[in-house]
Design a protein around this motif. Structure first.
Motif, PDB file in Angstrom:
ATOM      1  N   PRO A  58      53.265  20.929  42.628  1.00 25.30           N
ATOM      2  CA  PRO A  58      53.511  21.946  42.557  1.00 25.30           C
ATOM      3  C   PRO A  58      54.257  21.972  44.114  1.00 25.30           C
ATOM      4  O   PRO A  58      53.983  21.285  44.795  1.00 25.30           O
ATOM      5  CB  PRO A  58      52.449  22.672  42.776  1.00 25.30           C
ATOM      6  CG  PRO A  58      50.757  21.519  43.249  1.00 25.30           C
ATOM      7  CD  PRO A  58      51.862  20.679  42.059  1.00 25.30           C
ATOM      8  N   ASP A  90      49.714  28.967  35.187  1.00 26.57           N
ATOM      9  CA  ASP A  90      49.277  27.266  36.688  1.00 26.57           C
ATOM     10  C   ASP A  90      49.517  28.241  37.856  1.00 26.57           C
ATOM     11  O   ASP A  90      49.312  27.990  38.705  1.00 26.57           O
ATOM     12  CB  ASP A  90      50.175  26.575  36.393  1.00 26.57           C
ATOM     13  CG  ASP A  90      50.237  25.827  34.995  1.00 26.57           C
ATOM     14  OD1 ASP A  90      48.894  26.289  34.466  1.00 26.57           O
ATOM     15  OD2 ASP A  90      50.479  24.812  34.781  1.00 26.57           O
ATOM     16  N   GLN A  93      47.476  30.934  38.371  1.00 24.06           N
ATOM     17  CA  GLN A  93      46.040  30.092  38.804  1.00 24.06           C
ATOM     18  C   GLN A  93      46.090  29.582  40.063  1.00 24.06           C
ATOM     19  O   GLN A  93      45.488  29.142  40.878  1.00 24.06           O
ATOM     20  CB  GLN A  93      45.755  28.917  38.241  1.00 24.06           C
ATOM     21  CG  GLN A  93      44.246  28.248  37.767  1.00 24.06           C
ATOM     22  CD  GLN A  93      43.908  26.988  39.216  1.00 24.06           C
ATOM     23  OE1 GLN A  93      45.452  26.930  38.922  1.00 24.06           O
ATOM     24  NE2 GLN A  93      42.963  27.150  39.543  1.00 24.06           N
ATOM     25  N   ARG A  94      46.821  28.412  40.748  1.00 23.60           N
ATOM     26  CA  ARG A  94      47.684  27.889  41.769  1.00 23.60           C
ATOM     27  C   ARG A  94      47.140  28.926  42.847  1.00 23.60           C
ATOM     28  O   ARG A  94      47.010  28.482  44.276  1.00 23.60           O
ATOM     29  CB  ARG A  94      48.061  26.981  41.877  1.00 23.60           C
ATOM     30  CG  ARG A  94      48.802  26.077  42.756  1.00 23.60           C
ATOM     31  CD  ARG A  94      49.941  24.795  43.223  1.00 23.60           C
ATOM     32  NE  ARG A  94      48.934  23.708  42.068  1.00 23.60           N
ATOM     33  CZ  ARG A  94      48.200  23.019  41.993  1.00 23.60           C
ATOM     34  NH1 ARG A  94      47.596  22.971  42.866  1.00 23.60           N
ATOM     35  NH2 ARG A  94      47.539  21.845  40.818  1.00 23.60           N
ATOM     36  N   THR A  95      48.080  29.653  43.147  1.00 21.61           N
ATOM     37  CA  THR A  95      48.280  30.636  43.872  1.00 21.61           C
ATOM     38  C   THR A  95      46.985  31.775  44.182  1.00 21.61           C
ATOM     39  O   THR A  95      46.795  32.615  44.932  1.00 21.61           O
ATOM     40  CB  THR A  95      49.618  31.334  44.051  1.00 21.61           C
ATOM     41  OG1 THR A  95      49.857  32.239  42.793  1.00 21.61           O
ATOM     42  CG2 THR A  95      50.547  30.721  44.403  1.00 21.61           C
ATOM     43  N   SER A 109      45.440  27.226  47.148  1.00 13.66           N
ATOM     44  CA  SER A 109      45.418  25.664  47.960  1.00 13.66           C
ATOM     45  C   SER A 109      46.986  25.650  48.216  1.00 13.66           C
ATOM     46  O   SER A 109      48.439  26.010  47.742  1.00 13.66           O
ATOM     47  CB  SER A 109      45.061  24.822  46.964  1.00 13.66           C
ATOM     48  OG  SER A 109      46.621  25.113  45.686  1.00 13.66           O
TER      49      SER A 109
END
Length: 158
Positions: A58, A90, A93-95, A109
């Motif tokens: 990512p 995604d 969820q990631r941010t 993250s």
């Protein structure tokens, strides 16, 4: 409007910024261009935040709201071979942000971040502040500092 992870991150770094609140329209075709119009700003002054994958890893890219990514240039900027968009679930969820509110600051993250180089040596830029309907204005150098970002040629030629 309440604080977000983005504003809290900038506050922790002692980076000054100005908040711009607008009526978010989820049905707008191009969210960044719609946000610029809602605030009476030029779309090349408002930057959109997109989450991508570079060879499966990512990354975050930030570019003028009225421009489109050149995936070959994006991959090259990160030293990779292939770039593609991260899926909506995604990216959220990631941010830790919802689409339409993704900010390069204060993500859940840390990922490598690149800003389109055009406009990053001029006046303040306006970037999503971590919530739908919230943009923040800050200096380009502060945006780079807050993300440990790089500048690169990321967009399709006009």
């Amino acid at each position: 409007m309440q604080d977000t992870s983005a504003t809290l991150t900038l506050d922790a770094l002692s980076i000054s910024y100005e908040r711009h609140v607008y009526d978010y329209d989820p049905s707008a075709g191009k969210l960044g261009v719609a946000a610029a119009a809602a605030l009476g700003l030029s779309p090349d002054h408002v930057l959109k935040t997109l989450m991508v994958q570079i060879d499966g890893r990512p990354a975050c890219v930030v570019l003028p709201a009225d421009r489109e990514l050149d995936f070959a240039r994006v991959a090259q900027a990160f030293g990779g071979r292939k770039a593609k968009m991260l899926s909506r679930p995604d990216a959220e969820q990631r941010t830790g942000y919802r689409i339409g509110g993704v900010s390069p600051f204060g993500q859940r993250s840390t990922v490598p971040t690149a800003f389109e180089q055009c406009g990053m040596d001029g006046p303040p830029v306006v970037i999503n502040g971590g919530n739908q309907g919230l943009l923040i204005e800050l200096s380009p150098q502060d945006a780079l500092t807050a993300t440990n970002g790089i500048t690169a040629d990321l967009v399709k030629p006009l």
